[in-house]
Design an enzyme around this catalytic site. Structure first.
Site, PDB file in Angstrom:
ATOM      1  N   ARG A  83       0.838  -1.206   0.000  1.00  0.00           N
ATOM      2  CA  ARG A  83       0.000   0.000   0.000  1.00  0.00           C
ATOM      3  C   ARG A  83       0.872   1.255   0.000  1.00  0.00           C
ATOM      4  NH1 ARG A  83      -4.473   0.308   4.550  1.00  0.00           N
ATOM      5  NH2 ARG A  83      -2.673   0.860   5.813  1.00  0.00           N
ATOM      6  N   LYS A 185      -2.639   6.546   1.344  1.00  0.00           N
ATOM      7  CA  LYS A 185      -2.418   7.024   2.718  1.00  0.00           C
ATOM      8  C   LYS A 185      -1.441   8.192   2.693  1.00  0.00           C
ATOM      9  CE  LYS A 185      -2.089   4.649   7.167  1.00  0.00           C
ATOM     10  NZ  LYS A 185      -3.267   5.246   7.784  1.00  0.00           N
ATOM     11  N   GLU A 221     -16.041   6.377   5.237  1.00  0.00           N
ATOM     12  CA  GLU A 221     -15.073   6.011   6.282  1.00  0.00           C
ATOM     13  C   GLU A 221     -15.558   6.485   7.646  1.00  0.00           C
ATOM     14  OE1 GLU A 221     -11.655   4.766   5.791  1.00  0.00           O
ATOM     15  OE2 GLU A 221     -10.983   5.690   3.932  1.00  0.00           O
TER      16      GLU A 221
HETATM   17  N1  PLP Z   1      -9.121   4.372   6.788  1.00  0.00           N
HETATM   18  C1  PLP Z   1      -8.250   5.355   7.041  1.00  0.00           C
HETATM   19  C2  PLP Z   1      -8.535   6.723   6.542  1.00  0.00           C
HETATM   20  C3  PLP Z   1      -7.071   5.072   7.775  1.00  0.00           C
HETATM   21  O1  PLP Z   1      -6.189   6.043   8.051  1.00  0.00           O
HETATM   22  C4  PLP Z   1      -6.849   3.756   8.221  1.00  0.00           C
HETATM   23  C5  PLP Z   1      -5.630   3.423   8.947  1.00  0.00           C
HETATM   24  O2  PLP Z   1      -4.667   2.961   8.396  1.00  0.00           O
HETATM   25  C6  PLP Z   1      -7.792   2.775   7.927  1.00  0.00           C
HETATM   26  C7  PLP Z   1      -8.916   3.121   7.217  1.00  0.00           C
HETATM   27  C8  PLP Z   1      -7.564   1.370   8.364  1.00  0.00           C
HETATM   28  O3  PLP Z   1      -6.595   0.736   7.583  1.00  0.00           O
HETATM   29  P1  PLP Z   1      -5.704  -0.441   8.153  1.00  0.00           P
HETATM   30  O4  PLP Z   1      -6.648  -1.487   8.622  1.00  0.00           O
HETATM   31  O5  PLP Z   1      -4.908  -0.901   7.000  1.00  0.00           O
HETATM   32  O6  PLP Z   1      -4.908   0.120   9.254  1.00  0.00           O
HETATM   33  C1  COI Z   2      -3.814   3.427  11.512  1.00  0.00           C
HETATM   34  O1  COI Z   2      -4.762   2.712  11.848  1.00  0.00           O
HETATM   35  O2  COI Z   2      -2.657   3.028  11.440  1.00  0.00           O
HETATM   36  C2  COI Z   2      -4.075   4.801  11.160  1.00  0.00           C
HETATM   37  O3  COI Z   2      -3.689   5.232  10.123  1.00  0.00           O
HETATM   38  C3  COI Z   2      -4.714   5.653  12.110  1.00  0.00           C
HETATM   39  C4  COI Z   2      -3.804   6.795  12.333  1.00  0.00           C
HETATM   40  C5  COI Z   2      -3.987   7.886  11.358  1.00  0.00           C
HETATM   41  C6  COI Z   2      -3.649   7.198  13.731  1.00  0.00           C
END
Ligand code: PLP
Ligand code: COI
Length: 342
Positions: A83, A185, A221
């Protein structure tokens, strides 16, 4: 390196705690250097760095888990690496190979091993990789030099209380444009979320829910986490949209729900005016883990799912199974666990 003192693992929140060593690698003239662990937690860069002016910056978030037998493991770090490559491609930054990313995460965790919280506390070591454009620049153009760095910090619950329901409010702001950067991200997504988050907290909510930017009728989200709902029939439902960050936790939960818990799984539109199709709802992400959603405030009315105080049975089962896998108590699907210390 002595043992850290004064960390109460059981009451840790999501705050920065400086650990001993972090990894720094620099990109110049077409390639990344080997990278090294350093004690200094500050970065020096040119005042013209694109990261400072034009948001040429992306990051990742993953965790190191201490298992019952004292070993330390990461959860699907290769997915974070891939990612981050997508984020880099979107911002015209040089990609970091999956091998370099995963190896550097391992180095950082091992170098700060005594900050990995003990098994049973629920706390983890949060790992924050990032890539930023640096060097002397002034025009709106990609930087000529980059830094890839990873630091870590021990964390507990992201939302207050952890596995207890919290309420969210629907934001009047959009998180991402339809063909913008919502699916990657990158720093800018989070800068623009600060005000909506602040307004939600000011109104007494844990965070805000973002709707789809084109029609503002569908859930996208939940703050920095993805949404899921459980229907009356027990189906796991989560939004489909090109502007959502593809959560690794969510993808894992979809597999857990389907393959381990035998549930039906649907990725589709979730309409904000049809919340009564769900008997439970939650937010999922690395930081949020699974945070049960008590209710969602929309146009001044709070829609409560299972309960504002009690966790629903399906959400509980999903949480126990996911955490069981992450902390090594349950067998993981092939390739999900990466040991950094046996
Ligand atoms: N959505 C957003 C905007 C996020 O910043 C995150 C965190 O990473 C997630 C969803 C959840 O993603 P992940 O499960 O890969 O941490
Ligand atoms: C994560 O779950 O790693 C996120 O990105 C949340 C974070 C912005 C604190």
């Amino acid at each position: 390196m002595g043992k850290p003192i004064n960390i109460d693992w059981n009451t840790l929140g999501f705050k920065y705690i400086k650990t001993d060593l972090r990894y720094v690698s620099r990109w110049k003239d077409g390639s990344w250097d080997e990278g090294t662990l350093v004690a200094d937690n500050t970065l020096t860069m040119s005042e013209g760095s694109t990261a400072l002016h034009y948001g040429q910056t992306c990051f990742e978030g993953l965790k190191a888990y201490r298992t019952k037998d004292g070993s330390i493991q990461l959860f699907r770090p290769d997915e974070n690496a891939k990612r981050m490559q997508e984020s880099c491609r979107r911002l015209l930054m040089p990609e970091v190979s999956v091998e370099k990313f995963v190896d550097a995460c391992g180095q950082v965790v091992r170098a700060n091993e005594h900050y990995v919280p003990p098994y049973g506390t629920g706390a983890t070591l949060y790992i924050r990789p990032f890539v930023i454009g640096v060097g002397d620049n002034i025009g709106v153009a990609p930087a000529q030099e980059y830094i890839f760095s990873i630091f870590c910090t021990p964390v507990g619950a992201y939302f207050k209380g952890g596995m207890v329901p919290v309420n969210f409010t629907v934001s009047d702001y959009d998180r991402a444009a339809p063909r913008g950067t919502g699916a990657v991200k990158v720093g800018g997504n989070y800068a623009s979320s600060l005000l909506p988050h602040h307004l939600a907290v000011e109104k007494g909510f844990a965070d805000c829910i973002y709707l789809d930017p084109a029609t503002r009728t569908k859930i996208e989200e939940v703050g920095a986490a993805n949404f899921f709902g459980i229907t009356k029939e027990g189906t796991f439902v989560t939004p489909a949209s090109p502007s959502i960050l593809q959560s690794i936790t969510r993808r894992s939960l979809m597999d857990v729900a389907r393959d381990i818990l035998g549930m039906k799984v649907e990725q589709r539109d979730v309409y904000i005016d049809k919340l009564d199709e769900f008997v439970e709802a939650g937010a999922c992400g690395t930081a949020a883990v699974i945070t049960p959603i008590g209710g969602i405030d929309y146009k001044g009315k709070l829609h409560v799912f299972h309960s504002e105080t009690e966790v629903g049975p399906v959400t509980k089962k999903l949480y126990e199974t996911l955490c069981g896998i992450q902390f090594g108590d349950l067998e993981a699907p092939a390739g999900w666990i990466h040991k950094v210390k046996i």
